[in-house]
Design a protein around this motif. Structure first.
Motif, short mmCIF file in Angstrom:
data_model
loop_
_atom_site.label_atom_id
_atom_site.label_comp_id
_atom_site.label_asym_id
_atom_site.label_seq_id
_atom_site.Cartn_x
_atom_site.Cartn_y
_atom_site.Cartn_z
N MET A 1 0.55 -1.22 0.07
CA MET A 1 0.08 -0.07 0.17
C MET A 1 0.90 1.42 0.06
O MET A 1 0.71 2.36 -0.92
CB MET A 1 -1.00 -0.01 1.22
N GLY A 2 1.90 1.28 0.82
CA GLY A 2 2.91 2.14 0.79
C GLY A 2 3.60 2.48 -0.53
O GLY A 2 3.59 3.64 -0.95
N LYS A 3 3.94 1.56 -1.13
CA LYS A 3 4.50 1.60 -2.42
C LYS A 3 3.59 2.25 -3.41
O LYS A 3 3.88 3.14 -4.28
CB LYS A 3 5.12 0.21 -2.80
N GLU A 4 2.49 1.90 -3.49
CA GLU A 4 1.28 2.31 -4.49
C GLU A 4 1.07 3.72 -4.12
O GLU A 4 1.05 4.57 -5.34
CB GLU A 4 0.14 1.31 -4.27
N ALA A 5 0.97 4.10 -2.83
CA ALA A 5 0.65 5.69 -2.79
C ALA A 5 1.90 6.38 -3.05
O ALA A 5 1.60 7.53 -3.72
CB ALA A 5 0.41 5.98 -1.01
N ALA A 6 3.04 5.82 -2.83
CA ALA A 6 4.24 6.74 -3.30
C ALA A 6 4.35 6.78 -4.89
O ALA A 6 4.35 7.84 -5.67
CB ALA A 6 5.59 5.99 -3.11
N LYS A 7 3.90 5.66 -5.65
CA LYS A 7 3.75 5.70 -7.08
C LYS A 7 2.68 6.68 -7.65
O LYS A 7 3.13 7.45 -8.61
CB LYS A 7 3.70 4.18 -7.55
N LEU A 8 1.69 6.58 -6.81
CA LEU A 8 0.42 7.46 -7.40
C LEU A 8 0.81 8.91 -7.31
O LEU A 8 0.74 9.81 -8.00
CB LEU A 8 -0.63 7.25 -6.46
N LEU A 9 1.51 9.26 -6.17
CA LEU A 9 1.97 10.69 -5.82
C LEU A 9 2.95 11.16 -6.78
O LEU A 9 2.77 12.19 -7.32
CB LEU A 9 2.63 10.88 -4.45
N ILE A 10 3.75 10.10 -7.18
CA ILE A 10 5.05 10.69 -8.15
C ILE A 10 4.36 10.95 -9.61
O ILE A 10 4.42 11.76 -10.31
CB ILE A 10 5.96 9.66 -8.39
N LYS A 11 3.30 10.30 -9.85
CA LYS A 11 2.79 10.43 -11.41
C LYS A 11 1.79 11.76 -11.13
O LYS A 11 1.96 12.56 -12.06
CB LYS A 11 1.57 9.31 -11.36
N LEU A 12 1.30 12.12 -10.04
CA LEU A 12 0.67 13.51 -9.80
C LEU A 12 1.62 14.63 -10.01
O LEU A 12 1.36 15.60 -10.50
CB LEU A 12 -0.12 13.59 -8.67
N ILE A 13 2.91 14.47 -9.35
CA ILE A 13 3.68 15.46 -9.23
C ILE A 13 4.28 15.56 -10.71
O ILE A 13 4.41 17.03 -11.24
CB ILE A 13 4.82 15.13 -8.45
N GLN A 14 4.71 14.63 -11.46
CA GLN A 14 5.16 14.85 -12.82
C GLN A 14 4.09 14.84 -14.00
O GLN A 14 4.46 14.71 -15.08
CB GLN A 14 5.88 13.46 -12.98
N ASN A 15 2.80 15.17 -13.34
CA ASN A 15 1.76 15.17 -14.34
C ASN A 15 1.44 14.20 -15.47
O ASN A 15 1.09 14.45 -16.63
CB ASN A 15 1.96 16.75 -15.01
N GLU A 16 1.55 13.14 -14.82
CA GLU A 16 1.42 11.84 -15.67
C GLU A 16 0.20 11.56 -15.75
O GLU A 16 -0.57 11.72 -14.72
CB GLU A 16 2.52 10.70 -15.43
N PRO A 17 -0.40 10.79 -16.76
CA PRO A 17 -1.86 10.36 -16.61
C PRO A 17 -2.19 9.34 -15.53
O PRO A 17 -1.42 8.43 -15.45
CB PRO A 17 -2.24 9.80 -17.92
N VAL A 18 -3.24 9.69 -14.73
CA VAL A 18 -3.49 8.57 -13.93
C VAL A 18 -4.79 7.92 -13.95
O VAL A 18 -5.90 8.52 -14.04
CB VAL A 18 -3.53 9.31 -12.46
N SER A 19 -4.68 6.75 -14.39
CA SER A 19 -6.14 5.95 -14.67
C SER A 19 -6.87 5.78 -13.50
O SER A 19 -8.23 5.79 -13.71
CB SER A 19 -5.73 4.73 -15.51
N GLN A 20 -6.28 5.64 -12.34
CA GLN A 20 -7.02 5.24 -11.20
C GLN A 20 -6.35 5.93 -9.87
O GLN A 20 -5.58 5.77 -9.57
CB GLN A 20 -6.91 3.92 -10.84
N LYS A 21 -7.52 6.72 -9.54
CA LYS A 21 -6.97 7.71 -8.43
C LYS A 21 -7.39 7.19 -7.01
O LYS A 21 -6.88 7.68 -6.08
CB LYS A 21 -7.60 9.31 -8.59
N ASN A 22 -8.26 6.24 -6.96
CA ASN A 22 -8.51 5.60 -5.76
C ASN A 22 -8.20 4.18 -5.87
O ASN A 22 -9.16 3.59 -6.61
CB ASN A 22 -9.93 5.93 -5.40
N ILE A 23 -7.16 3.57 -5.06
CA ILE A 23 -6.83 2.20 -5.28
C ILE A 23 -7.21 1.29 -4.13
O ILE A 23 -6.85 1.87 -2.90
CB ILE A 23 -5.27 2.31 -5.58
N GLN A 24 -7.76 0.54 -4.27
CA GLN A 24 -8.23 -0.36 -3.31
C GLN A 24 -7.62 -1.78 -3.32
O GLN A 24 -7.51 -2.41 -4.35
CB GLN A 24 -9.80 -0.94 -3.44
#
Length: 326
Positions: A288-311
């Protein structure tokens, strides 16, 4: 502490030249660049990330807020975040909010003052103004927010699994310890368990708890057996509370799992070391921690994010506080 001036002296160049090499800004002859890099390596010089970020107008610092560093579950989350961030060239600043909104706000101020470019928060106050008024990316971890992306485990399914196990293995009077009312992930676990139990013939007791703290868990365990002495199955709000229930059961002379079955939630490292070892619902904290880090990095780098809420999925870890399946 080694300073940039020491590197300049070792390399036989000016401080300005070392600065240009560090920040990759301006022309530096390759031979000179090698001299500077050799000096950096020889002296084991570590650049000041805050100073560099201010100079370059670009930071590599991430803020991570935890609600209670004493709870062994949260260091597992933090380790997942840290490993992924380090692999991608980012650095963490960690704040322990102690479940106190004022302390949480102070840490956010500290993060901003240190030029962080994103925040991961595992605290319980995701919709407060101190997040909504920020202009940098935010990801919530083990929490959900109405306004920000999040990574969390499937608590509803976890509650259902725990209830199914106790019912299938013979518990008839089950007490469910309801977690903090202001924490949606805790209420998901509770709702899942109650939904499943409502379709059974078991007697169901509900006991409200207000936090996951060590200090209060023992008190709740004592109250549980005073109020519901006939309990033969417990679904705890997390492993810390489950450990307290297990301790109290021993004190009262109950045999586990013959007289009483207990299921925790989280699968912290302590769970396997209890006596008997605790059956629990595992949240994949590190992942979960790794996924949160990956998601934040994508947001910082303005990369497309297909899923913003990951269960993330949960699993039942069978140990010795539940009976063997017949």
């Amino acid at each position: 502490m080694i300073k940039i001036k020491d590197v300049a002296i070792e390399a036989g160049v000016s401080v300005a030249t070392v600065s240009r090499v560090l920040n990759n800004n301006g022309y530096v002859h390759e031979d000179t660049r090698k001299l500077v890099n050799d000096a950096i390596q020889q002296l084991n010089y570590k650049p000041n990330e805050v100073a560099r970020s201010l100079y370059k107008k670009k930071s590599r610092l991430i803020g991570l807020l935890l609600p209670d560093i004493r709870n062994p579950f949260f260091p597992e989350l933090a380790r997942g975040v840290e490993d992924e961030m380090q692999e991608q060239g980012f650095r963490l600043m960690i704040g322990n909010a102690d479940e106190m909104p004022a302390k949480e706000s102070e840490y956010i101020e500290t993060f901003i003052q240190n030029n962080v470019i994103g925040i991961i928060s595992a605290t319980s106050h995701g919709d407060r103004d101190h997040y909504n008024n920020l202009s940098l990316p935010i990801v919530f971890l083990d929490r959900v927010s109405n306004h920000h992306p999040s990574v969390y485990a499937n608590g509803v399914e976890g509650g259902k699994i725990a209830a199914k196990v106790l019912l299938k293995r013979g518990s008839q009077t089950i007490t469910v310890l309801r977690g903090p009312a202001d924490l949606p992930t805790a209420q998901d676990r509770f709702r899942g368990a109650i939904d499943e139990l409502s379709h059974s013939n078991a007697k169901v007791n509900v006991m409200s708890t207000t936090s996951f703290s060590f200090e209060e868990a023992q008190k709740w365990a004592h109250e549980l057996f005073e109020e519901f002495p006939e309990t033969d199955g417990v679904i705890a709000s997390n492993d810390i509370v489950a450990a307290a229930v297990l301790h109290e059961a021993h004190r009262l002379g109950k045999s586990l799992p013959e007289d009483l079955q207990i299921i925790g939630f989280d699968d912290i490292p302590l769970s396997s070391l209890l006596f008997p070892p605790l059956s629990t619902i595992r949240q994949p904290a590190y992942d979960m921690g790794k996924e949160a880090a990956k998601l934040l990095i994508k947001l910082i780098q303005n990369e497309p994010v297909s899923q913003k809420n990951i269960q993330m999925p949960v699993t039942f870890i069978e140990r010795q506080t539940t009976r063997k399946e017949e």
